[in-house]
Structures are given as C-alpha cells and as structure tokens.
Design an enzyme around this catalytic site. Structure first.
Site, PDB file in Angstrom:
ATOM      1  N   THR A  54       0.820  -1.209   0.000  1.00 50.54           N
ATOM      2  CA  THR A  54       0.000   0.000   0.000  1.00 50.54           C
ATOM      3  C   THR A  54       0.856   1.261   0.000  1.00 50.54           C
ATOM      4  O   THR A  54       1.989   1.247   0.488  1.00 50.54           O
ATOM      5  CB  THR A  54      -0.895  -0.011   1.263  1.00 50.54           C
ATOM      6  OG1 THR A  54      -1.472   1.277   1.443  1.00 50.54           O
ATOM      7  CG2 THR A  54      -0.085  -0.323   2.522  1.00 50.54           C
ATOM      8  N   ASP A  55       0.287   2.349  -0.508  1.00 46.66           N
ATOM      9  CA  ASP A  55       0.992   3.641  -0.438  1.00 46.66           C
ATOM     10  C   ASP A  55       1.031   4.187   0.992  1.00 46.66           C
ATOM     11  O   ASP A  55       1.767   5.135   1.273  1.00 46.66           O
ATOM     12  CB  ASP A  55       0.346   4.666  -1.376  1.00 46.66           C
ATOM     13  CG  ASP A  55      -1.107   4.974  -1.046  1.00 46.66           C
ATOM     14  OD1 ASP A  55      -1.683   4.309  -0.157  1.00 46.66           O
ATOM     15  OD2 ASP A  55      -1.677   5.895  -1.674  1.00 46.66           O
ATOM     16  N   GLU A  56       0.250   3.585   1.902  1.00 46.06           N
ATOM     17  CA  GLU A  56       0.174   4.135   3.256  1.00 46.06           C
ATOM     18  C   GLU A  56       1.505   3.988   4.007  1.00 46.06           C
ATOM     19  O   GLU A  56       1.729   4.654   5.017  1.00 46.06           O
ATOM     20  CB  GLU A  56      -0.993   3.498   4.034  1.00 46.06           C
ATOM     21  CG  GLU A  56      -2.303   3.702   3.283  1.00 46.06           C
ATOM     22  CD  GLU A  56      -3.571   3.369   4.057  1.00 46.06           C
ATOM     23  OE1 GLU A  56      -3.537   3.393   5.287  1.00 46.06           O
ATOM     24  OE2 GLU A  56      -4.593   3.109   3.404  1.00 46.06           O
ATOM     25  N   TYR A  72      -1.734  -0.331  10.936  1.00 47.81           N
ATOM     26  CA  TYR A  72      -1.857  -1.023   9.633  1.00 47.81           C
ATOM     27  C   TYR A  72      -0.650  -0.728   8.754  1.00 47.81           C
ATOM     28  O   TYR A  72       0.023  -1.637   8.263  1.00 47.81           O
ATOM     29  CB  TYR A  72      -3.151  -0.604   8.919  1.00 47.81           C
ATOM     30  CG  TYR A  72      -3.184  -0.974   7.450  1.00 47.81           C
ATOM     31  CD1 TYR A  72      -3.168  -2.308   7.040  1.00 47.81           C
ATOM     32  CD2 TYR A  72      -3.218   0.017   6.461  1.00 47.81           C
ATOM     33  CE1 TYR A  72      -3.184  -2.650   5.692  1.00 47.81           C
ATOM     34  CE2 TYR A  72      -3.239  -0.318   5.103  1.00 47.81           C
ATOM     35  CZ  TYR A  72      -3.217  -1.651   4.728  1.00 47.81           C
ATOM     36  OH  TYR A  72      -3.227  -1.990   3.391  1.00 47.81           O
ATOM     37  N   SER A 131       2.571  -2.215   9.901  1.00 48.26           N
ATOM     38  CA  SER A 131       2.694  -3.663   9.648  1.00 48.26           C
ATOM     39  C   SER A 131       2.992  -3.925   8.169  1.00 48.26           C
ATOM     40  O   SER A 131       3.766  -4.827   7.837  1.00 48.26           O
ATOM     41  CB  SER A 131       1.430  -4.408  10.096  1.00 48.26           C
ATOM     42  OG  SER A 131       0.331  -4.110   9.247  1.00 48.26           O
ATOM     43  N   LYS A 132       2.403  -3.141   7.269  1.00 48.59           N
ATOM     44  CA  LYS A 132       2.691  -3.320   5.838  1.00 48.59           C
ATOM     45  C   LYS A 132       4.135  -2.876   5.524  1.00 48.59           C
ATOM     46  O   LYS A 132       4.811  -3.498   4.712  1.00 48.59           O
ATOM     47  CB  LYS A 132       1.692  -2.542   4.979  1.00 48.59           C
ATOM     48  CG  LYS A 132       0.272  -3.077   4.996  1.00 48.59           C
ATOM     49  CD  LYS A 132       0.102  -4.486   4.448  1.00 48.59           C
ATOM     50  CE  LYS A 132       0.306  -4.570   2.955  1.00 48.59           C
ATOM     51  NZ  LYS A 132      -0.065  -5.929   2.438  1.00 48.59           N
ATOM     52  N   LEU A 174     -14.665   3.264   3.183  1.00 45.29           N
ATOM     53  CA  LEU A 174     -15.466   4.472   2.953  1.00 45.29           C
ATOM     54  C   LEU A 174     -16.528   4.319   1.857  1.00 45.29           C
ATOM     55  O   LEU A 174     -17.722   4.547   2.115  1.00 45.29           O
ATOM     56  CB  LEU A 174     -14.544   5.651   2.606  1.00 45.29           C
ATOM     57  CG  LEU A 174     -15.300   6.964   2.340  1.00 45.29           C
ATOM     58  CD1 LEU A 174     -15.857   7.546   3.623  1.00 45.29           C
ATOM     59  CD2 LEU A 174     -14.385   7.989   1.656  1.00 45.29           C
ATOM     60  N   ARG A 224     -10.672   9.926  13.120  1.00 46.89           N
ATOM     61  CA  ARG A 224      -9.842   8.739  13.352  1.00 46.89           C
ATOM     62  C   ARG A 224      -8.565   9.170  14.080  1.00 46.89           C
ATOM     63  O   ARG A 224      -7.981  10.202  13.726  1.00 46.89           O
ATOM     64  CB  ARG A 224      -9.517   8.123  11.994  1.00 46.89           C
ATOM     65  CG  ARG A 224      -8.521   7.000  12.025  1.00 46.89           C
ATOM     66  CD  ARG A 224      -8.157   6.556  10.620  1.00 46.89           C
ATOM     67  NE  ARG A 224      -9.138   5.682  10.021  1.00 46.89           N
ATOM     68  CZ  ARG A 224      -9.132   5.307   8.743  1.00 46.89           C
ATOM     69  NH1 ARG A 224      -8.195   5.756   7.926  1.00 46.89           N
ATOM     70  NH2 ARG A 224     -10.051   4.485   8.266  1.00 46.89           N
TER      71      ARG A 224
END
Ligand code: NAD
Ligand code: TYD
Length: 350
Positions: A130-132, A156, A159-160, A196, A287
């Site tokens: 992911t880009d996150e 999250y 962890s990625k 979302l 959040r």
C-alpha cells in the site's frame, strides 16, 4: 506455471484471481485464504469451477502448514495479498496485523525460500502493498514516489511497511526473486462495507447516517480495483526483479467531496430528489492519527511497463454503484454476517 495467490477471497484478491484464471488458462491457480471476516467465496462464484482454479483454506500465520503446502505443490510464483487491511481495526487490534501482515509474510517468504532451495529460475515472489507505508503528505505539491522514505503512521501501515522491508531483505540476503508494488486506495465491486465508499453506498441506500471523520478534509487517491488487478498482472510478468512500482491513477479526492458525489449519484439512481442523500452526512470524531493526504506518482509503472488505468473515476464510481445496487443480496449477506454462516458447513471461520 503453478501460481499461489494469497488472500484471493478478499476484495482485491478476488479480482486478481478472476483475471489470472480467465486470462491464463494454462496456469494452475491456487487461492490460499483463511476466510477471515473479509474473505468471501461468494466473490468468486463465477470462476469457482474453472479447471485451472483451486481454493485452499489456510492461515499464513501457520508456518508448518505453509512449509508442507509448498513442499507438496512446488509453486513457481506467489502473489501475496492476504492481509488485515482496515486502518480502524488496526487501531483497536494491532496484534492481529502484526500476526498476519508481518509474521504471515515472513512465513510465506520462508516457505518459498525453503521450497526453491536457491534455484530461482522462473520463480517470482510478488508482494502487494500500500501507499500508506509512505505516511501522510502535507505539502500539496508532493507525491509519493518509489524513493519516498517510509514513514508509516498507523498500526496497519506500520505492519505493511515491516512486511515490505522483510520482502526486500529476503531479496537482498537470500537473492529471493522479489518484486513489490505500493498502490493507492482501491474501490469497486466486492469492496467490504467497512471501507469508505461501500459503507457510504450501503448507508445511503438504507437512509442511515453517513459518518464523515473529522471535517472530511482528508484526501485519498482512488483507483478502480480492476485497474489494480491489471497492474499486478503487468508487474508480475514484466516487472524487474528487486524493483518497487507505485500504482495509482492521479485521482485525488477530498473525502467530503467524494461523499457528496456519491450522494448525487445515488439520488439519481434511487429516484430521490437532488440533495436528499446529502442530508444524511454526519461529521463524527476523527480517526486517531488520521493521515491527511495520500497521492501516488505512478510515472514509473506507466513509463517503464506501459500500464495505464482504463477508467475515469466518474465512470468507475457509476459502475461501482450499479454493481452494489444490482448485488444487494451480496451486501446484505455481508452486513448481516450471513455470508459467513453460509460457508460454515464447508469451512470453519475464525
Ligand atoms: P481484504 O481485507 O478485502 O482481503 C484480505 C483477504 O486476506 C481476505 O480474503 C482474508 O480472508 C485474507 N486473510 C486475512 N488474514 C489471513 C491469514 N492470516 N491467512 C490467510 N488469509 C488471510 O483486503 P484487500 O482490500 O483486498 O487488500 C488486499 C491486499 O492489498 C492487502 O495486502 C492490502 O494491504 C493491499 N492493498 C489494499 C488496498 C485497498 O485500497 N484496499 C490498497 C493498496 C494495497
Ligand atoms: P478507508 O476506506 O478506511 O481507507 P484508508 O483509511 O485506508 O485510506 O477510508 C478512506 C478515507 O475515508 C479515510 O480518510 C478515512 C475516511 N472515512 C470516513 O470519513 N468515514 C468512514 O466511515 C470511513 C470508513 C472512512
């Protein structure tokens, strides 16, 4: 080619499995999935009887199971998507993200390494990320490139990021033939309604409040899931080993603008007076640690591998809304939990 796809019963994985099973009849495709709350075999009913497709229920946190499976099957390639994927869940239960995303990925790397025994000819381990992992952008001119330093901000994304580091470390240390991609937010059919876009579609249809976190100012970069699956196909076959490719469609939206657009589309589709659905918008507590903006620079995959997104956002969103309206049973089964009991006879769910 014996190809193992992990997480193939989930949102993105099911689109990847479908693409590979239909496009490559000469491949034997194995879909390994633990069928957690996010795994749903109803996503794959159209291809479940294909001669080149096999579903295997199993958990990537179980190292022995993976070692035995690799020894028995002798896979040539791995496309690894199995993960805990929802940021809000990672805030309440980080350890399950460590177990699946970090420990599970290292288990899979070990199983591939032990099965390939240094003979990497024709082998490939592809990690879908992911880009996150790059963190949050604050300067409007900035984009995530493949050189952007990792700066994960949620359990999250941490962890990625850890799993990405392990994949690269195995490439460097053991010369495992790895390739990675980091993609922006996906949307489309079969999207689990905790995220979302499907949550908003579900709530609009049922006249329920539309919970927008904070002021709705956060920006996400959206890509149609089938275009992500096409990019994975491209990178799996044409990507250079050891490389990372960012995937995105240059399509940034502020959450509140996106929710308003969905309300307009849904008003039209449901025959409601314009402005009716937008009245459901409810601002709720933000959040914790909410990343402000994600935006992918996808020039590398476009220029080097020739991949392009196929759909404009408005078209993709219309398609997505149409799919959810035409598949209300899928959505009702997921929101009621019925999809899990349906398969309970065949497979025990966690
Ligand atoms: P998802 O939550 O819809 O699906 C995950 C799948 O993995 C489910 O089928 C689940 O049953 C399976 N799984 C979970 N834990 C497992 C375990 N321990 N063993 C075996 N299977 C297990 O996720 P998704 O949105 O389809 O994301 C797939 C991958 O793509 C993830 O690695 C995610 O980090 C990455 N990704 C997602 C997005 C996005 O917008 N959704 C964007 C970029 C990258
Ligand atoms: P989400 O779909 O959870 O993806 P991610 O957090 O991985 O980007 O959320 C997308 C954006 O929408 C994110 O900024 C959080 C926000 N959001 C809401 O405002 N309300 C909601 O109910 C959800 C689930 C998300």
């Amino acid at each position: 080619m014996k190809l193992l796809i992990t997480g193939g019963a989930g949102f993105i994985g099911s689109h990847v499995v479908r693409l590979f099973v239909t496009k490559y009849p000469e491949y034997q495709i194995y879909n390994l999935d633990a069928l957690t709350y996010a795994g749903n075999l109803a996503n794959l009913t159209d291809i479940e009887n294909a001669p080149n497709y096999t579903f295997v229920k199993g958990d990537i946190t179980d190292a022995k199971f993976l070692e035995d499976m690799f020894a028995e099957m002798g896979f040539d390639g791995v496309i690894h998507l199995a993960a805990e994927s929802h940021v809000d869940r990672s805030i309440t239960d980080p350890m399950s993200f460590v177990m699946t995303n970090v420990v599970g990925t290292v288990n899979l790397l070990n199983a591939a390494k032990n099965s390939w025994k240094g003979n990497f000819e024709g082998k490939r381990f592809y990690h879908v990320s992911t880009d996150e992992v790059y963190g949050s952008l604050h300067n409007p001119e900035d984009f995530f490139t493949e050189e952007t330093p990792y700066d994960p901000q949620s359990p999250y994304s941490a962890s990625k990021a850890a799993s990405d580091h392990f994949v690269r470390a195995y490439g460097n240390t053991y010369k495992l033939p790895v390739v990675l991609t980091n993609c922006s937010n996906n949307y489309g059919p079969n999207h689990f309604p905790e995220k979302l876009i499907p949550l908003m579609i579900h709530n609009i249809r049922n006249n329920k409040p539309l919970p927008v976190y904070g002021k709705g100012e956060n920006v996400r970069d959206w890509l149609f899931v089938v275009d992500h699956a096409r990019a994975i196909d491209t990178v799996f076959h044409k990507g250079t080993l050891g490389e990372t490719y960012n995937i995105g469609g240059f399509n940034e939206w502020k959450n509140i603008d996106l929710v308003n657009l969905l309300c307009q589309i849904m008003d039209r589709k449901l025959g409601r007076e314009e402005g009716t659905s937008a009245k459901l918008i409810t601002y709720v507590t933000d959040r914790a640690g909410h990343d402000l903006r994600y935006a992918i620079d996808a020039h590398k995959i476009m220029n080097e591998l020739g991949w392009q997104p196929s759909l404009q956002f408005e078209e993709g969103l219309e398609k997505t809304v149409d799919w959810f309206l035409a598949n209300q049973e899928w959505l009702d089964n997921v929101t009621s939990g019925a999809y899990q009991s349906y398969y309970q006879g065949m497979y025990a769910n966690r």
